[in-house]
Each structure stands twice: as C-alpha cells, then as structure tokens.
Scaffold this motif. Structure first.
Motif, PDB file in Angstrom:
ATOM      1  N   PRO A  82       0.815  -1.226   0.000  1.00 54.62           N
ATOM      2  CA  PRO A  82       0.000   0.000   0.000  1.00 54.62           C
ATOM      3  C   PRO A  82       0.847   1.275   0.000  1.00 54.62           C
ATOM      4  O   PRO A  82       0.571   2.217  -0.761  1.00 54.62           O
ATOM      5  N   GLN A  83       1.943   1.297   0.833  1.00 57.46           N
ATOM      6  CA  GLN A  83       2.770   2.529   0.853  1.00 57.46           C
ATOM      7  C   GLN A  83       3.465   2.723  -0.489  1.00 57.46           C
ATOM      8  O   GLN A  83       3.582   3.829  -0.997  1.00 57.46           O
ATOM      9  N   GLU A 127       2.507   1.704  -3.467  1.00 53.56           N
ATOM     10  CA  GLU A 127       1.551   2.143  -4.491  1.00 53.56           C
ATOM     11  C   GLU A 127       1.163   3.613  -4.294  1.00 53.56           C
ATOM     12  O   GLU A 127       0.958   4.337  -5.260  1.00 53.56           O
ATOM     13  N   ARG A 128       1.089   4.050  -3.006  1.00 55.83           N
ATOM     14  CA  ARG A 128       0.772   5.474  -2.742  1.00 55.83           C
ATOM     15  C   ARG A 128       1.846   6.375  -3.344  1.00 55.83           C
ATOM     16  O   ARG A 128       1.544   7.395  -3.957  1.00 55.83           O
ATOM     17  N   VAL A 129       3.120   5.983  -3.176  1.00 54.64           N
ATOM     18  CA  VAL A 129       4.222   6.798  -3.724  1.00 54.64           C
ATOM     19  C   VAL A 129       4.188   6.751  -5.259  1.00 54.64           C
ATOM     20  O   VAL A 129       4.424   7.757  -5.929  1.00 54.64           O
ATOM     21  N   GLU A 184       1.637   6.506  -7.126  1.00 53.83           N
ATOM     22  CA  GLU A 184       0.497   7.262  -7.666  1.00 53.83           C
ATOM     23  C   GLU A 184       0.697   8.771  -7.605  1.00 53.83           C
ATOM     24  O   GLU A 184      -0.139   9.526  -8.105  1.00 53.83           O
ATOM     25  N   GLN A 185       1.805   9.218  -6.981  1.00 50.30           N
ATOM     26  CA  GLN A 185       2.037  10.676  -6.937  1.00 50.30           C
ATOM     27  C   GLN A 185       2.350  11.176  -8.348  1.00 50.30           C
ATOM     28  O   GLN A 185       3.073  10.509  -9.088  1.00 50.30           O
ATOM     29  N   ASN A 226      10.521  11.151  -3.481  1.00 50.64           N
ATOM     30  CA  ASN A 226       9.315  10.728  -2.750  1.00 50.64           C
ATOM     31  C   ASN A 226       9.567   9.490  -1.891  1.00 50.64           C
ATOM     32  O   ASN A 226       9.001   9.357  -0.812  1.00 50.64           O
TER      33      ASN A 226
END
Length: 573
Positions: free
Chosen positions: A314-315, A317-319, A321-322, A452
């Motif tokens: 999850p972390q 994928e969050r990075v 998606e930036q 990031n």
C-alpha cells in the motif's frame, strides 16, 4: 499379465490430455501446437514426441505434466542406486531408443524410469521382455540417457559423448588464425557442445552462464537462484573453439581478443524464447564469457509474486500514484531492481499516460512504452537521451541508472517540472540512497523537494514448499536473531531446505526482501542539515520503516526462506 494400476487410456486420448494440461499451464502456446499438428499430419508419429523434438516443450515441463496427468511419481534419475538391478535383461539399444531404464525389481514387478509412460507400445514391450508387472516412474529424458550411459555404456555423459567425437579438433592448426578459429567453431561437435551448455542452463533455471578459461581447463558455471554452481566442462583443448562459437552466435568480432565486447543472442531452447546478453572480457588465459539468460515468457510483472507483502505494497503504491517526483530502487547488481521498476511501469502503463525509458540495455520489451537503448559510443548516454526525452512530452520517465551528477540533475529538473521519474542507484540500503546523491553533488534543497521514496532490496532463495522441513528454533537462535520481536508468544518455528526431485538444493526460485523509506518532513529537515546515514535510518524506522533484515526474518518465520539466506544477503546480520 496384470494390467498396470493406472489410467493408460487410449494413446491418443492421454496425449491430448497432456497437451491440454501443457496449454493450461502456459507451457505450450496455441500457435506452436497448431504448427506441430500440421507437421504431424505430414510426417505421422506421436504429437508429444514431435513437440519435444521441435523444442516446443522443455523436458522438465513434459515430465512434470505427464506425472501430474497420470498420477505417477516424478523422480530424479540422479538418485538411482549405484548398480542396476541384475535380473532385468533389456538391451541398451532398446533402453536408449525408448528412454526407459529399470531401477528396481521384485519377484512380481519391475520399477522403470520412463520419459513417456503414456506410450502403450513401450509398456507392452516392457511387460513382454521382463515377464512381470511394470511400475512406471517419470524422469527427464536426458537424465535417463545419462543413467543408461553410467550403468551400461562407457560412463560418459551427453557432453562426454560429444567431446569424444570432437577429440583432437582443437589441437591442429594455428589458433591465432581467425579463419581456422571460424572453421573450428562451425564444426558440428562444437555447435552441439555450446547448445548443450545453454540447454543445461535452461533445465537448471540458471540466470547466468559463466565460461571461464584457466591454464589447464575450461570452467563452466551456472548461477542458479543467485548462487554459482559448477557444471560439466568441455576439455581445455576446445576452449578457443567454444568461445569463438559463442562470439559468432552473438555477432561479435572473433578477431578482437584484447578488448571487452557485448552482444546478444536470440534463441529458442526447449520451447522457450530466450534472449541471451553476452559479455566477453580478456583474461590471462583467454576470454571469459558470461551469458545472462532473459526468459521473456517466465518473467511476471506482479508485485505479490516479487515478494511485496501487505506491509509494503500500500505505501509503495501510494508513492507510485504521486503525479511527480522521484522514486528510487537501490541495491547491488543482480538484486532485481530492474524487474521491480518494470513491474511499477506495467502498473502505471495506461492509455492516458506517455512513458519513456532510457536503459542500457533494454531488458524486456513492454507494449505501450517507448524504450530507448543508450549507446554511449555514439554519444547517446543517459544524460543526452534525457535532454531529448523531456521534449517528447512524457508523463513518466524511467532512467536505467543514476550514474553521474549530470543525469541526476536532469532527472531532478524533470521531477520539478511535473514528471514522475523512476530510477535505480547502487547503494546498500535505502538511507544510503540519500547520502549517495548528496555525495555525488546534488543540492540538498533539490533532493528534499523531489525524492518521494527509496526502496532497497535483495533477492533470497525461496524454499521449495512441499519439502521444506519445519523445526523448533533453539533459545540461542531466538536470542541471536531477536525472534521474540516478531512473535512475542508461543513456540517459534523456523524452516530448513530438504532436497526434492524438483530441486536438489531444496530451494526453488527467489523472492525479494526489502525496506522502503518514504520521505516525510522530519527526514527532509535531517537531509537539510546533512545528517548521517545511521540517523536517517533511525528517523525512518521511528516512522514505521521495516529494515531488509527484519523483512527477511519475517519471511523466514513464515516459511518462505531460511535464516541463512537472510544472513547471506543483509549486512545488519
């Protein structure tokens, strides 16, 4: 005579079921099958035998599928006893022709290794010849051949048989004469020898083949799951011929033996489309050759298969998606960085984004992504390619490696102007990525405003799950590795490898252990005051980063790998 206690079915029906299983597993492609069927109509014969002869299905895939469909044991001929059973008088010619070898007997039955147990004709012939019930076991055709040779021949292996026909070929003539070398490398035995070395690598699931000349011998080694293992070697007198053959296949200059050269070979071996990257370097006893095998069909761009756990994904994928900024993947050569980046690109590759990569070399072709091959010899290095890329209006840029300050500067400039940049760095851990960029001369304020996240990773061998042995961890192990942190209550169990027919080492494939540093305000302040690597790591851990060592220990407790593997690749051990 009693019928054998398993489903023989009709010959054709069983063949079709095996072919369907091969298709379902993805071990055979529809177009290849159609080609083989057309050829079968012209020439006749069994479909499975034809698929094997055309190299459309590998020996191991064939053996595993036959064993699964017929419910028979798959065994390794290497585990056969020292001596053959005495009371089974089969001719060597028959055994070689039908790839069968009796390995054990009782008064009423004979255990026989077979490459094609679905062949009713061979089974009937075996029953008639032995006068007993036949209990088939499935084994690889090449292993059965080697066993027959060991027991009933002159003890030669497949390579030994080729070498015998090539004896004396490397001696005559001047080995400095390029034409003589070219002739030698074009001789049938040398071609078969090099093909056999590549075929063995495919069977062993090797990622690299090392061909290394020494004073009195030519050494062949295979890197299997990250560890080098020595294989059977051709005689020293064929050194020049074998190396020249590889260079001809890779379209290299065989007259140039003083400079390193790079090339590639596109090949089809045992049903697999192979892409071999070839590198030669001159050593004191001749040229050392390393071939990296890229199997385009087996590479799967899937985060879970790579070893990303629910803790990381999850972390990460969050990075990903930036919309802009830099995401770095770090680790030594051969730690799976490029595969992770390709997986990330596959996830981002949608029709509404433009992705451009600059790589050296382009390892895998991905539909929908513009991939540029860097060519420093004509001035197309990472930095020059990047300058042109920015004018191509991309959304996402992938750079093979941040090698110098100029490349870093353009990457940072691209990230500041609204692009997402993915790249790799050669550092040992995630926090080391920040200090490396500072050491290279990147300004701290630019670094904090663009980076990031940094992912550091290593590859560890994965246990073969069906044979892994579970054991209770000793109090010493629990203290030494701090296992109570991961499991505060109850008995702690670890796992050790046990050899199996599928894997002599007890390991099968590899998985990733990783740590992921996500930039936050506290880390940015620490970077601005040029904090050391240790302090950066400490801050990241306070914000929830799990180190590679900790990720490895968690995977060892889950039975995916062993403590020894984690210690082999991590430095905090």
């Amino acid at each position: 005579m009693n019928a054998v206690a398993y489903d023989t079915g009709s010959d054709t029906g069983l063949d079709e079921r095996i072919v369907e299983a091969l298709l379902a597993k993805g071990r055979l492609k529809e177009p290849d099958l159609a080609r083989a069927r057309r050829l079968q109509e012209e020439t006749g014969g069994g479909l499975l035998a034809l698929l094997a002869r055309l190299g459309l299905v590998s020996e191991r895939d064939h053996a595993e599928t036959v064993a699964a469909v017929m419910g028979l044991p798959l065994v390794s001929a290497k585990d056969a006893p020292e001596l053959p059973p005495e009371g089974v008088g089969l001719s060597v010619r028959f055994m070689k022709q039908f790839a069968v070898c009796p390995v054990a007997e009782s008064e009423s039955a004979v255990d026989v290794l077979m490459a094609d147990p679905q062949d009713a004709y061979t089974l009937d012939a075996l029953r008639l010849a032995t006068g007993r019930e036949v209990r088939p076991k499935v084994a690889l055709r090449s292993e059965i051949g080697d066993l027959i040779e060991r027991w009933h021949g002159q003890g030669r292996s497949a390579m030994g048989a080729i070498v015998e026909t090539a004896e004396g070929e490397g001696n005559g003539g001047d080995l400095d004469d390029v034409e003589h070398l070219r002739d030698l490398a074009s001789e049938a035995p040398v071609i078969r020898l090099v093909n056999l070395i590549i075929q063995r690598a495919v069977e062993l699931r090797a990622s690299d083949i090392h061909i290394e000349p020494f004073e009195n011998r030519l050494k062949v080694r295979y890197r299997i799951d990250g560890v080098l293992e020595e294989g059977e070697s051709p005689p020293a007198n064929l050194t020049a011929a074998v190396i020249s053959r590889v260079k001809i296949m890779a379209k290299l200059n065989i007259a140039e033996r003083r400079l390193p050269q790079d090339g590639r070979i596109m090949l089809r071996v045992q049903g697999k489309e192979l892409d071999l990257r070839v590198s030669t370097v001159p050593t004191s006893h001749g040229e050392s050759v390393v071939m990296r095998l890229l199997d385009r069909e087996t590479v799967v761009f899937d985060f879970k298969r790579l070893g990303f756990t629910e803790h990381f994904l999850p972390q990460f994928e969050r990075v990903l998606e930036q919309p802009h900024g830099i995401l770095l993947v770090t680790g030594p050569t051969g730690s799976g960085k490029t595969t992770t980046l390709y997986t990330a690109l596959s996830r981002l590759n949608t029709p509404d984004v433009k992705i451009i990569t600059v790589e050296d070399p382009v390892e895998y072709q991905i539909e929908g992504i513009n991939q540029i091959q860097a060519k420093p010899q004509i001035g197309l290095d990472f930095a020059n390619a990047l300058r042109s890329i920015v004018r191509q209006d991309p959304d996402i840029i992938m750079i093979g490696e941040m090698r110098d300050l100029e490349t870093c500067r353009i990457a940072i400039q691209s990230a500041l102007t609204g692009h997402l940049v993915l790249s790799t760095l050669h550092t040992n851990n995630a926090a080391g990525g920040i200090t490396r960029l500072l050491d290279m001369g990147v300004e701290d304020y630019l670094l904090t405003s663009t980076v990031n996240g940094i992912l550091a990773q290593r590859l560890v061998r994965r246990l073969e799950p069906t044979h892994a042995e579970r054991y209770r961890a000793t109090p010493e192990e629990i203290d030494k590795f701090g296992l109570r942190r991961f499991q505060p209550q109850g008995e702690i169990h670890l796992y050790r490898p046990r050899p199996s027919p599928l894997s002599p080492t007890g390991y099968l494939g590899r998985t990733t252990i990783m740590e992921f540093l996500v930039m936050n305000d506290e880390l940015r302040r620490a970077v601005m005051r040029h904090a050391g690597m240790g302090e950066l790591e400490q801050i990241a851990r306070q914000h929830g980063m799990r180190t590679m060592y900790e990720d490895g220990i968690a995977k060892a407790l889950a039975g995916e790998t062993t403590i020894e593997e984690v210690l082999r690749v991590t430095e905090d051990a």
